[in-house]
Design a protein around this motif. Sequence first.
Motif, PDB file in Angstrom:
ATOM      1  N   ASP A  59     -85.117  50.592 117.775  1.00  0.00           N
ATOM      2  CA  ASP A  59     -83.668  50.562 117.547  1.00  0.00           C
ATOM      3  C   ASP A  59     -83.233  51.509 116.433  1.00  0.00           C
ATOM      4  O   ASP A  59     -82.158  51.339 115.850  1.00  0.00           O
ATOM      5  CB  ASP A  59     -83.202  49.140 117.223  1.00  0.00           C
ATOM      6  N   ALA A  60     -84.051  52.505 116.123  1.00  0.00           N
ATOM      7  CA  ALA A  60     -83.740  53.432 115.031  1.00  0.00           C
ATOM      8  C   ALA A  60     -82.407  54.136 115.278  1.00  0.00           C
ATOM      9  O   ALA A  60     -82.132  54.624 116.374  1.00  0.00           O
ATOM     10  CB  ALA A  60     -84.855  54.458 114.881  1.00  0.00           C
TER      11      ALA A  60
ATOM     12  N   LEU B 236     -90.298  51.790 116.379  1.00  0.00           N
ATOM     13  CA  LEU B 236     -88.953  51.708 115.790  1.00  0.00           C
ATOM     14  C   LEU B 236     -87.924  51.879 116.912  1.00  0.00           C
ATOM     15  O   LEU B 236     -87.148  52.832 116.932  1.00  0.00           O
ATOM     16  CB  LEU B 236     -88.759  52.785 114.722  1.00  0.00           C
TER      17      LEU B 236
ATOM     18  N   ALA C  60     -83.725  50.800 110.956  1.00  0.00           N
ATOM     19  CA  ALA C  60     -84.592  50.442 112.065  1.00  0.00           C
ATOM     20  C   ALA C  60     -85.283  49.116 111.796  1.00  0.00           C
ATOM     21  O   ALA C  60     -85.491  48.731 110.635  1.00  0.00           O
ATOM     22  CB  ALA C  60     -85.641  51.529 112.309  1.00  0.00           C
TER      23      ALA C  60
END
Length: 411
Positions: free
Chosen positions: A378-379, A376, A406
């Motif tokens: 780009d959480a 994940l 995400a």
Amino acid sequence: MTPVPKTGCYLEGLSGLTSLSATTTCLDPQAAYRRLWETWGPVAPVELGPGIPVWLVMGYREIRSVVRDELHYSRNSSNWRLIADGHIGPESGLAPIMFPRDNAYFSDGDKHRRLRAPLVAGLAGLREQHMAQVIRETCARLIERMPDEGPIDLVALYAAQVPMLTVAGLFGIAPELGDRLQACVIGLFGSGEDSAERFGEMETIVAGVISEHRTAPAEDLTTAFLNHPGHRDDGEVLASMLLMLGAGWETLQVWIAQTLRIMLTDPRFEARVRGGHLGIDDALDHVLWADPPMANQPTRWAVADTVLGGQRIARGDALILGLAAANSDSWVGGHDRRDSGNRAHLAFGVGPHACPAQRASRLIARIAVETALHRLPDARLAVPASEIPLRPSPWTRGPEHLLVTATRARF
């Protein structure tokens, strides 16, 4: 500093005390601990529940003194005056956490060493390479099941799931029982009205697992516990399994959730971890210092009148170990002691009762955090950091939900 009273049973008759839960559900727990310390010193009277006063030991040196002194401080809660006089009964929400059990946690001396031996042997027999692979597969499977749209709750869908599926799997417990056991442990550590009922349900589930393994042994911890001479009967096996399932799940899920939280809310960690300048182990250690999963550890009971941290402790008094407070004690160097590699914190306890699963716990937590960051990438928080709710418990401090947006990385 409040004068030391000249009579015993100082806790009796005290009212209007700070609730222990106030230290785990506030935004700034260290400020709460400081206020207590400024009023009472390193050992302060607090309320575990309405009309249930206990001592909160916050000093680093005082905690180390208590845990190494079985002559004055016992792990056997039958020494607690409030149990002995019937003030707290088995129906109480505190009973599952505080009532004596035939396991290593509630034992002293030779009995403790006998009941701890199966835990140590079972953990030592785990094949770490195989265990790591199982954890990675579990983490990846949980991430694959996450919804494609809308916020993702990293506590409910991930941090709470990884420990239960892993620890239950080590005991050969079927995955479909995981959700039921998880609900039981949440109720157990909440110390609320449903705690006794939840604990009874947990006992029934685990007793069934033991019965099945008596008939069909397997290569797992349940069979190892059944075969170990340290356990004299199935009742002791049951008590040991409940201890590992409860304590292992609760502390691990909080550790994982808290580490993910700081990575998402603290700009220093987000930039440095994602940039490769700070390792996952450093982040995990930061949580153990700054916000340990077991903030307030139950418990020791005084078996003789004594004095601790300037307070007169009477026989039959209960003492809670304020691990989170002790980690910030200026005696251990204040904030400077959180340098990378310094593991002098008390998050795993200290002395004869120190957690025997430190290595296995770190393996699970590290892989869980690492996999979440990897899968994940780009959480981002879906709510302001100030709106992250804390799960109510006098013992542990961790987010009840951790909502993020995400995109799953595909491999």
